[in-house]
Design an enzyme around this catalytic site. Structure first.
Site, mmCIF file in Angstrom:
data_model
loop_
_atom_site.group_PDB
_atom_site.id
_atom_site.type_symbol
_atom_site.label_atom_id
_atom_site.label_comp_id
_atom_site.label_asym_id
_atom_site.label_seq_id
_atom_site.Cartn_x
_atom_site.Cartn_y
_atom_site.Cartn_z
ATOM 1 N N CYS A 89 0.857 -1.189 0.000
ATOM 2 C CA CYS A 89 0.000 0.000 0.000
ATOM 3 C C CYS A 89 0.889 1.232 0.000
ATOM 4 O O CYS A 89 1.633 1.466 0.959
ATOM 5 C CB CYS A 89 -0.927 0.004 1.213
ATOM 6 S SG CYS A 89 -2.042 1.432 1.230
ATOM 7 N N CYS A 242 -3.548 6.988 -5.139
ATOM 8 C CA CYS A 242 -3.176 5.575 -4.983
ATOM 9 C C CYS A 242 -1.748 5.337 -5.458
ATOM 10 O O CYS A 242 -1.461 5.420 -6.659
ATOM 11 C CB CYS A 242 -4.142 4.663 -5.719
ATOM 12 S SG CYS A 242 -3.872 2.914 -5.349
#
Length: 323
Positions: A89, A242
């Site tokens: 992530c 992201c």
């Protein structure tokens, strides 16, 4: 008050998406690698994930970062979410580094050399930019990223025929041009995009020979980059541009001959807040496929230093998450 558990956490957001770094309260985990420790946490302590991230202490979009020891990097880190786990992530890694900076706990020499972080996806490297000793941005060098399949066509329930590329960047993304949908590309319509994304994900994952898709990234091209909306689950989308999704997009663009190493790519979230990224170098995947090593620059901003409490008499010890 009779408490059964206490956790200290640091909350931040990276371009809008939250990260909760858990600084104490996690039991010792078994395993030598970060992946093994993450898997042990999932097997024995998944209730702590929901306690920490679900309501009433969290919410559907909450992401967590759990530091653990590493034998092969400066630090180990794995990622938990309100709905699942992920091997990598980007926004949470940036949030973790910003949290270390706020604590004055960046490793010695970080300003010059950065640090390595072992994740379940592999080792990533982070460094920072500084002004007068203050961290102003985090630069994440991701694992090798590559296109797994191009021009995949599926019938998405309620949305018709959709064409996408599938790319790996620590997790696996379906990359879809938002201009092929007659939907306003804004936060007011995020719920409709989530429904479209889940229809695409379900269609892709119903085909046995397709790579398993974790998330769907919709992009709309802009001057020098694109605006992104990443669908994570049925009612969850990434508020940030992201980090891993941006990495997947760079792999896609390079495969199509649309970006060269070193060229800047501005990835905006649905509200216009950017990451800036580039291909740092070319590489190969573990299976020998042509890959890129992306660098993604962004910043996290702190929102809380907290102690989370579980009382022994709490009737909802694992929290809850509305559908």
């Amino acid at each position: 008050m009779h408490t059964s558990r206490l956790f200290t956490v640091i909350d931040s957001h990276t371009a809008g998406h939250p990260t909760r770094v858990v600084t104490s309260g996690i039991p010792p985990l078994q395993g030598r690698s970060v992946r093994e420790q993450r898997d042990d946490f999932r097997a024995r302590y998944d209730g702590l994930r929901t306690l920490l991230l679900h309501e009433p202490r969290g919410h559907a979009a909450m992401a967590g970062a759990i530091p653990v020891p590493s034998t092969i990097a400066d630090q180990g880190l794995f990622f938990v979410f309100s709905y699942s786990y992920a091997d990598m992530c980007g926004h949470a890694t940036i949030g973790y580094v910003a949290s270390l900076a706020a604590l004055g706990s960046l490793p010695r020499g970080f300003e010059q050399d950065g640090m390595s972080i072992e994740t379940p996806a592999g080792i990533v490297h982070v460094k920072g930019t500084f002004e007068a000793g203050r961290l102003t941005s985090v630069i994440l060098r991701n694992v090798p990223c590559y296109v797994m399949a191009s021009d995949v066509v599926v019938e998405a329930d309620g949305f018709g025929r959709v064409t996408c590329d599938i790319a790996y960047s620590g997790i696996t993304y379906a990359l879809v041009d938002a201009d092929t949908f007659e939907l306003p590309f804004d936060i007011a319509n995020a719920g409709r995009w989530c429904r479209a994304g889940m229809a695409i994900k379900d269609a892709l994952n119903s085909i046995s020979n397709n790579p398993k898709t974790d998330s769907v990234l919709f992009y709309r091209s802009t001057d020098g980059g694109a605006r992104h909306l990443v669908v994570l689950a049925g009612n969850k989308f990434d508020r940030s541009p992201c980090g891993t999704g941006t990495s997947a997009r760079l792999a896609q663009l390079h495969r199509r001959g649309a970006i060269a190493p070193g060229a800047s790519y501005r990835a905006e979230n649905i509200m216009g807040v950017p990451f800036v990224a580039a291909i740092a170098e070319l590489a190969e995947s573990r299976s020998g496929q042509p890959a890129v090593i992306p660098e993604v620059r962004g910043m996290a901003h702190l929102s809380a230093f907290s102690t989370l409490v579980l009382e022994a008499e709490d009737p909802l010890p694992s929290g809850f998450l509305p559908g």
